[in-house]
Design an enzyme around this catalytic site. Structure first.
Site, PDB file in Angstrom:
ATOM      1  N   GLU A 129       0.829  -1.214   0.000  1.00 14.27           N
ATOM      2  CA  GLU A 129       0.000   0.000   0.000  1.00 14.27           C
ATOM      3  C   GLU A 129       0.858   1.255   0.000  1.00 14.27           C
ATOM      4  O   GLU A 129       2.079   1.207   0.129  1.00 14.27           O
ATOM      5  CB  GLU A 129      -0.943  -0.046   1.212  1.00 14.27           C
ATOM      6  N   CYS A 179      -1.846  -4.504  -5.781  1.00 12.18           N
ATOM      7  CA  CYS A 179      -2.405  -5.739  -5.219  1.00 12.18           C
ATOM      8  C   CYS A 179      -1.374  -6.876  -5.277  1.00 12.18           C
ATOM      9  O   CYS A 179      -0.410  -6.829  -6.063  1.00 12.18           O
ATOM     10  CB  CYS A 179      -3.619  -6.175  -6.026  1.00 12.18           C
ATOM     11  N   GLU A 225      -1.741  -9.931  -6.467  1.00 16.31           N
ATOM     12  CA  GLU A 225      -1.729 -10.662  -7.749  1.00 16.31           C
ATOM     13  C   GLU A 225      -0.901  -9.919  -8.790  1.00 16.31           C
ATOM     14  O   GLU A 225      -0.155 -10.514  -9.560  1.00 16.31           O
ATOM     15  CB  GLU A 225      -3.149 -10.831  -8.301  1.00 16.31           C
ATOM     16  N   CYS A 250      -9.581  -8.416  -7.404  1.00 12.31           N
ATOM     17  CA  CYS A 250     -10.271  -7.203  -7.851  1.00 12.31           C
ATOM     18  C   CYS A 250     -10.324  -7.165  -9.380  1.00 12.31           C
ATOM     19  O   CYS A 250      -9.649  -7.936 -10.078  1.00 12.31           O
ATOM     20  CB  CYS A 250      -9.578  -5.957  -7.302  1.00 12.31           C
ATOM     21  N   CYS A 283      -6.982  -6.628 -11.266  1.00 11.39           N
ATOM     22  CA  CYS A 283      -6.134  -7.828 -11.303  1.00 11.39           C
ATOM     23  C   CYS A 283      -6.674  -8.845 -12.306  1.00 11.39           C
ATOM     24  O   CYS A 283      -5.901  -9.472 -13.042  1.00 11.39           O
ATOM     25  CB  CYS A 283      -6.026  -8.439  -9.909  1.00 11.39           C
TER      26      CYS A 283
HETATM   27  N1  THU Z   1      -6.093  -6.308  -2.638  1.00 12.99           N
HETATM   28  C1  THU Z   1      -5.266  -7.215  -3.256  1.00 12.99           C
HETATM   29  O1  THU Z   1      -4.076  -7.314  -2.942  1.00 12.99           O
HETATM   30  N2  THU Z   1      -5.793  -7.979  -4.235  1.00 12.99           N
HETATM   31  C2  THU Z   1      -7.084  -7.917  -4.650  1.00 12.99           C
HETATM   32  O2  THU Z   1      -7.417  -8.497  -5.666  1.00 12.99           O
HETATM   33  C3  THU Z   1      -8.051  -7.181  -3.843  1.00 12.99           C
HETATM   34  C4  THU Z   1      -7.479  -6.108  -2.988  1.00 12.99           C
HETATM   35  C5  THU Z   1      -5.515  -5.446  -1.597  1.00 12.99           C
HETATM   36  C6  THU Z   1      -5.351  -4.010  -2.006  1.00 12.99           C
HETATM   37  C7  THU Z   1      -5.358  -3.307  -0.677  1.00 12.99           C
HETATM   38  O3  THU Z   1      -4.035  -3.306  -0.157  1.00 12.99           O
HETATM   39  C8  THU Z   1      -6.217  -4.184   0.208  1.00 12.99           C
HETATM   40  O4  THU Z   1      -6.340  -5.418  -0.449  1.00 12.99           O
HETATM   41  C9  THU Z   1      -7.602  -3.617   0.476  1.00 12.99           C
HETATM   42  O5  THU Z   1      -8.221  -3.265  -0.715  1.00 12.99           O
END
Ligand code: THU
Length: 134
Positions: free
Chosen positions: A44, A53, A55, A87, A90
């Protein structure tokens, strides 16, 4: 490698997640046809939109090391009550390189479901669609 082993590789990544804002760690493990596995976690940023993310971390690591058209399976995991669904961004990034990818999605108790990326992103837009422009 079994599905379970790939899922556990993704769980190992949770400890590296940098999640001071969401407190929502995510881990990923992307398997290539030759058995190579690229792992990733979410990273983040105080400028929230710059977050990457898990992935996409794994995917970008793989592509930047020369892998492109040999992705077989991806595991994505979280400590969440529900399965840690990838998400939209991704799904799209994965579809670019691997529309036939198998995706394993896990939750806090290490239970996982297995489904094709095509089911997560029906009628996806990919490189072939660009060739059909005017
Ligand atoms: N996040 C992922 O790493 N992958 C996803 O496909 C969904 C969301 C992370 C992004 C962020 O750091 C946290 O989850 C909350 O959204």
């Amino acid at each position: 490698m079994t599905d379970r082993e790939l899922v556990e590789r993704a769980f190992e990544m949770l400890r590296f997640s940098y999640v001071p804002y969401s407190k929502f760690p995510v881990g990923a493990a992307l398997e290539c046809a030759d058995g190579t596995v690229f792992t990733g976690c979410n990273v983040e940023n105080s400028a929230y939109g710059s977050t990457i993310c898990a992935e996409r971390t794994a995917l970008v690591k793989a592509v930047s090391e020369g892998h492109r058209d040999d992705f077989v399976r991806l595991a994505v995991v979280g400590n969440s009550k529900d399965y840690c669904w990838p998400c939209g961004a991704c799904r799209q990034m994965l579809y670019e390189f691997a529309p036939e990818l198998t995706v394993l999605v896990a939750r806090w108790d290490h239970q996982f479901v297995r489904l094709p990326l095509r089911e997560l992103l029906p009628h996806g837009f990919g490189p072939k669609d660009l060739e059909q422009g005017s």
